[in-house]
Motif scaffolding. Sequence first.
Motif, PDB file in Angstrom:
ATOM      1  N   GLU A  12       0.778  -0.933  -0.043  1.00 24.68           N
ATOM      2  CA  GLU A  12      -0.028  -0.040  -0.138  1.00 24.68           C
ATOM      3  C   GLU A  12       0.684   1.184  -0.011  1.00 24.68           C
ATOM      4  O   GLU A  12       1.846   1.320   0.826  1.00 24.68           O
ATOM      5  CB  GLU A  12      -0.812   0.015   1.166  1.00 24.68           C
ATOM      6  CG  GLU A  12      -1.995  -0.996   1.326  1.00 24.68           C
ATOM      7  CD  GLU A  12      -2.999  -0.433   0.566  1.00 24.68           C
ATOM      8  OE1 GLU A  12      -3.128   0.176  -0.260  1.00 24.68           O
ATOM      9  OE2 GLU A  12      -4.218  -1.388   0.574  1.00 24.68           O
ATOM     10  N   THR A  13       0.378   2.273  -0.779  1.00 23.62           N
ATOM     11  CA  THR A  13       1.137   3.428  -0.875  1.00 23.62           C
ATOM     12  C   THR A  13       0.593   4.581   0.316  1.00 23.62           C
ATOM     13  O   THR A  13      -0.760   4.376   0.186  1.00 23.62           O
ATOM     14  CB  THR A  13       1.255   4.384  -2.125  1.00 23.62           C
ATOM     15  OG1 THR A  13       1.738   3.105  -3.082  1.00 23.62           O
ATOM     16  CG2 THR A  13       1.798   5.423  -2.278  1.00 23.62           C
ATOM     17  N   ILE A  14       1.430   5.050   1.064  1.00 23.97           N
ATOM     18  CA  ILE A  14       0.828   5.858   1.991  1.00 23.97           C
ATOM     19  C   ILE A  14       0.850   7.277   1.583  1.00 23.97           C
ATOM     20  O   ILE A  14       1.355   8.113   0.979  1.00 23.97           O
ATOM     21  CB  ILE A  14       1.862   6.184   3.126  1.00 23.97           C
ATOM     22  CG1 ILE A  14       2.289   4.791   3.842  1.00 23.97           C
ATOM     23  CG2 ILE A  14       1.690   7.072   4.241  1.00 23.97           C
ATOM     24  CD1 ILE A  14       3.413   4.745   5.081  1.00 23.97           C
ATOM     25  N   LYS A  15      -0.533   7.716   1.890  1.00 25.46           N
ATOM     26  CA  LYS A  15      -1.226   8.851   1.421  1.00 25.46           C
ATOM     27  C   LYS A  15      -0.692  10.057   2.577  1.00 25.46           C
ATOM     28  O   LYS A  15      -0.664  11.268   2.418  1.00 25.46           O
ATOM     29  CB  LYS A  15      -2.565   8.869   1.100  1.00 25.46           C
ATOM     30  CG  LYS A  15      -3.204  10.406   0.695  1.00 25.46           C
ATOM     31  CD  LYS A  15      -4.669   9.951   0.289  1.00 25.46           C
ATOM     32  CE  LYS A  15      -5.377  11.432  -0.110  1.00 25.46           C
ATOM     33  NZ  LYS A  15      -6.736  11.372  -0.462  1.00 25.46           N
ATOM     34  N   SER A  16      -1.190   9.837   3.637  1.00 27.23           N
ATOM     35  CA  SER A  16      -1.174  10.431   4.908  1.00 27.23           C
ATOM     36  C   SER A  16      -0.611   9.802   6.153  1.00 27.23           C
ATOM     37  O   SER A  16      -0.909   8.712   6.296  1.00 27.23           O
ATOM     38  CB  SER A  16      -2.515  11.518   5.052  1.00 27.23           C
ATOM     39  OG  SER A  16      -3.257  10.511   5.501  1.00 27.23           O
ATOM     40  N   LEU A  17      -0.267  10.573   7.049  1.00 21.64           N
ATOM     41  CA  LEU A  17       0.307   9.945   8.469  1.00 21.64           C
ATOM     42  C   LEU A  17      -0.160  10.595   9.486  1.00 21.64           C
ATOM     43  O   LEU A  17      -0.460  11.756   9.485  1.00 21.64           O
ATOM     44  CB  LEU A  17       2.146   9.896   8.600  1.00 21.64           C
ATOM     45  CG  LEU A  17       2.616   9.043   7.571  1.00 21.64           C
ATOM     46  CD1 LEU A  17       4.112   9.449   7.423  1.00 21.64           C
ATOM     47  CD2 LEU A  17       2.442   7.492   7.944  1.00 21.64           C
ATOM     48  N   SER A  18      -0.304   9.869  10.835  1.00 23.30           N
ATOM     49  CA  SER A  18      -1.022  10.536  11.840  1.00 23.30           C
ATOM     50  C   SER A  18      -0.359  10.090  13.141  1.00 23.30           C
ATOM     51  O   SER A  18      -0.088   8.767  13.402  1.00 23.30           O
ATOM     52  CB  SER A  18      -2.392  10.260  12.091  1.00 23.30           C
ATOM     53  OG  SER A  18      -2.774  10.962  13.117  1.00 23.30           O
ATOM     54  N   LEU A  19       0.529  10.875  13.845  1.00 23.03           N
ATOM     55  CA  LEU A  19       1.074  10.263  15.267  1.00 23.03           C
ATOM     56  C   LEU A  19       0.282  10.888  16.256  1.00 23.03           C
ATOM     57  O   LEU A  19       0.208  11.963  16.684  1.00 23.03           O
ATOM     58  CB  LEU A  19       2.550  10.404  15.091  1.00 23.03           C
ATOM     59  CG  LEU A  19       3.415  10.508  16.636  1.00 23.03           C
ATOM     60  CD1 LEU A  19       3.604   8.980  16.491  1.00 23.03           C
ATOM     61  CD2 LEU A  19       4.587  11.443  16.644  1.00 23.03           C
ATOM     62  N   SER A  20      -0.800  10.015  16.838  1.00 29.62           N
ATOM     63  CA  SER A  20      -1.593  10.674  17.756  1.00 29.62           C
ATOM     64  C   SER A  20      -1.663   9.830  19.149  1.00 29.62           C
ATOM     65  O   SER A  20      -0.577   9.395  19.466  1.00 29.62           O
ATOM     66  CB  SER A  20      -3.057  10.525  17.139  1.00 29.62           C
ATOM     67  OG  SER A  20      -3.565   9.104  16.940  1.00 29.62           O
ATOM     68  N   GLY A  21      -2.444   9.712  19.880  1.00 23.32           N
ATOM     69  CA  GLY A  21      -2.396   8.910  21.235  1.00 23.32           C
ATOM     70  C   GLY A  21      -2.298  10.096  22.120  1.00 23.32           C
ATOM     71  O   GLY A  21      -1.828  11.204  21.883  1.00 23.32           O
ATOM     72  N   GLY A  22      -2.438   9.888  23.321  1.00 20.94           N
ATOM     73  CA  GLY A  22      -2.642  10.855  24.480  1.00 20.94           C
ATOM     74  C   GLY A  22      -0.948  11.218  24.736  1.00 20.94           C
ATOM     75  O   GLY A  22       0.070  10.805  24.437  1.00 20.94           O
ATOM     76  N   LYS A  23      -0.883  12.513  25.349  1.00 17.11           N
ATOM     77  CA  LYS A  23       0.420  12.868  25.530  1.00 17.11           C
ATOM     78  C   LYS A  23       0.883  12.922  26.960  1.00 17.11           C
ATOM     79  O   LYS A  23       2.154  12.817  27.548  1.00 17.11           O
ATOM     80  CB  LYS A  23       0.506  14.374  25.272  1.00 17.11           C
ATOM     81  CG  LYS A  23       0.247  14.644  23.834  1.00 17.11           C
ATOM     82  CD  LYS A  23       1.162  14.168  22.845  1.00 17.11           C
ATOM     83  CE  LYS A  23       0.958  14.587  21.372  1.00 17.11           C
ATOM     84  NZ  LYS A  23      -0.090  14.339  20.894  1.00 17.11           N
ATOM     85  N   ALA A  24      -0.037  12.295  27.844  1.00 14.69           N
ATOM     86  CA  ALA A  24       0.231  12.031  29.215  1.00 14.69           C
ATOM     87  C   ALA A  24       1.019  10.800  29.534  1.00 14.69           C
ATOM     88  O   ALA A  24       1.361  10.008  28.716  1.00 14.69           O
ATOM     89  CB  ALA A  24      -1.134  12.130  30.075  1.00 14.69           C
ATOM     90  N   LEU A  25       1.592  10.867  30.762  1.00  9.58           N
ATOM     91  CA  LEU A  25       2.427   9.567  31.077  1.00  9.58           C
ATOM     92  C   LEU A  25       1.790   8.451  31.176  1.00  9.58           C
ATOM     93  O   LEU A  25       0.537   8.329  31.509  1.00  9.58           O
ATOM     94  CB  LEU A  25       2.996   9.825  32.600  1.00  9.58           C
ATOM     95  CG  LEU A  25       4.052  10.976  32.807  1.00  9.58           C
ATOM     96  CD1 LEU A  25       4.292  11.187  34.310  1.00  9.58           C
ATOM     97  CD2 LEU A  25       5.104  10.816  32.165  1.00  9.58           C
TER      98      LEU A  25
END
Length: 616
Positions: free
Chosen positions: A480-493
């Motif tokens: 699969e060819t990547i169209k967009s990327l997302s690095l999410s998830g909470g920022k807390a410990l």
Amino acid sequence: MRSHWSLGLKSFSLPILRILAIVSVALLTSPLCHANPTLVAQTGDVASGAAQFASFSDPVINSDGRIAFLADLQQGVGAVDASNDTGLWSVDDLAVTTLVREGVGGVPEIATAQFDQLQSFSLSNSGDILLQAKLRTGVGGITSSNRDGLWRLGTSSSLLAQTGSSAVGVPGSSFTSLGSPVFGGSVAATPSQLALSPTVNSDNNRGLWSYGLPSGSVLLARSGTTPVPGAAQATFLTFSPQSINTLGEVSSLNLLSDGSPGVTVSNRLGIWTYDSSGGMLIARQEVSSVAGVSGAQFEAFSGSSINANGDVSFGATLRHSGTINTTNDGGIWLHTGGATELLAREGSGNVPGISGASFAGFQLPQLNDLGHVIVQAELMAGSGGVDSTNNQGIWRLEGSSGSSELVARVGSSGVPEISGANFDSFTDLTFNDAGQLALSATLEVGPGGVTLDDTQGIWVFHSNGSSELIARTGDVIGGETIKSLSLSGGKALGTRPLNDAGDLVFQAEFASGGFGLFVYESPIDFSPADFNESGAVDGDDLMLWQANYGTDTGLQGDADEDDDVDGLDYLVWQQTFEGSSSQVSNVPEPSTVWLVFIVAYLKALQRPCEHHNRNN
């Protein structure tokens, strides 16, 4: 030490020298490529029964490499419709397991109920998950007055708090609302409101509770009743928890009640920390001295973060007076060991890595267990060579005992693995307790051969000074060819997409229209006593061991990997501490070291690289 190694080559056998020659040729001729992440799940994969995944969100990963994520299911497949198309899943050794799902039952301690909205969650190093959710009204006796709750999911799943149920620490009361929690892995804190009753009124119906502690649920502070640290005759009005560490210590932005002794509208806002034994004032409007700015007063606070040592970082603006104005009223402070220190301030120069420049603004700071603060900031144009094309960056800030540095900057080249390219903007940013940083960013079109089809990427900056490109739009992974990327998830410990081993989980949208969930496993294998994974066993690692001593949750400091931090782990640190005689005495023979290196390198050569080749 040097004389030991100087004799090494003389002891090599001829076969080993031949192998070294082969490896040397391989080192010079083997192609380079950036990281090769593993596809965990993608659109169309079976999620549960005949149901199939449609998309993913908020993935996080713990120290053991276990992943948890929210996902939507494809409606019309496997009896999925709008009432049951969302759930929470976990991944362990690439095996995907359904934890909970909307509309299908399985609510801990309320067997006949159904989840209706999954709001937020955390994943602890022990594998337990804390989940805030709403239940479906009209099912299993659930109404609008008892539909909100907080649960622990794991080997012993349980209901921690629920509206309509009794509130810990306030006999005869019940919750009427649960606020948004902050998570620290297996612990959480939430501001909540009590239902009015003969003993509860509008002056004392708000509080701050913590959950998941070994001692159980705890009322930390309550409006109208709890003494205020640093303001003995005042009372709290509202609570806004912003961070909680893995020991259950909370940093909270609180408001004091107007009219109580010494409290006015100009000094009622402050940051306090709380645990089950009490609280401490960190900073407050008007009444707290401002470290690093003589005679100044705090005007407002923009966020705080607490680490396992009880250190607190926070952003703040100063009250305008004298020389303080809109060009220099913002800053980042660190409170540690009972004292507060200014780390960075707008308009004052001293920008790490950019001589003559000044900060113009800061985003919310993040703090790790090493006492490092990571912050995205803007620079003032017109000094230090700064203009609109290079005025954004990310910095790692340390107190007077450390050394602050520039990590990445727009418009100034230095993009890992893409020679000549420039960062154009930074989107998502996460930071771990080993000092590693992961970010997603867009690139400027043109420099470095960047086109509109490959402008976005995700990078990891390791604590040993190395960095690497993890994924980029235009890459082909798993066909699969990547169209967009997302690095999410909470920022807390405890709620990060980047764990302390440097493993990273992220999402991608494909050119075909589907979505994928990926994990990148760090190739760096550190010493068991190198708790911060800096490449050296040193005093920073000892600080982490001290901070987590006595815990049994697999935190940094567990050198012997027996799921606790104790004296045996200190012995491992002591034996491998840089410069110790025991380290020298345990150095293996040179031939053994080279054979290990050869095997490791040959394994590395076998890693597939499906990314497009680029001229950089």
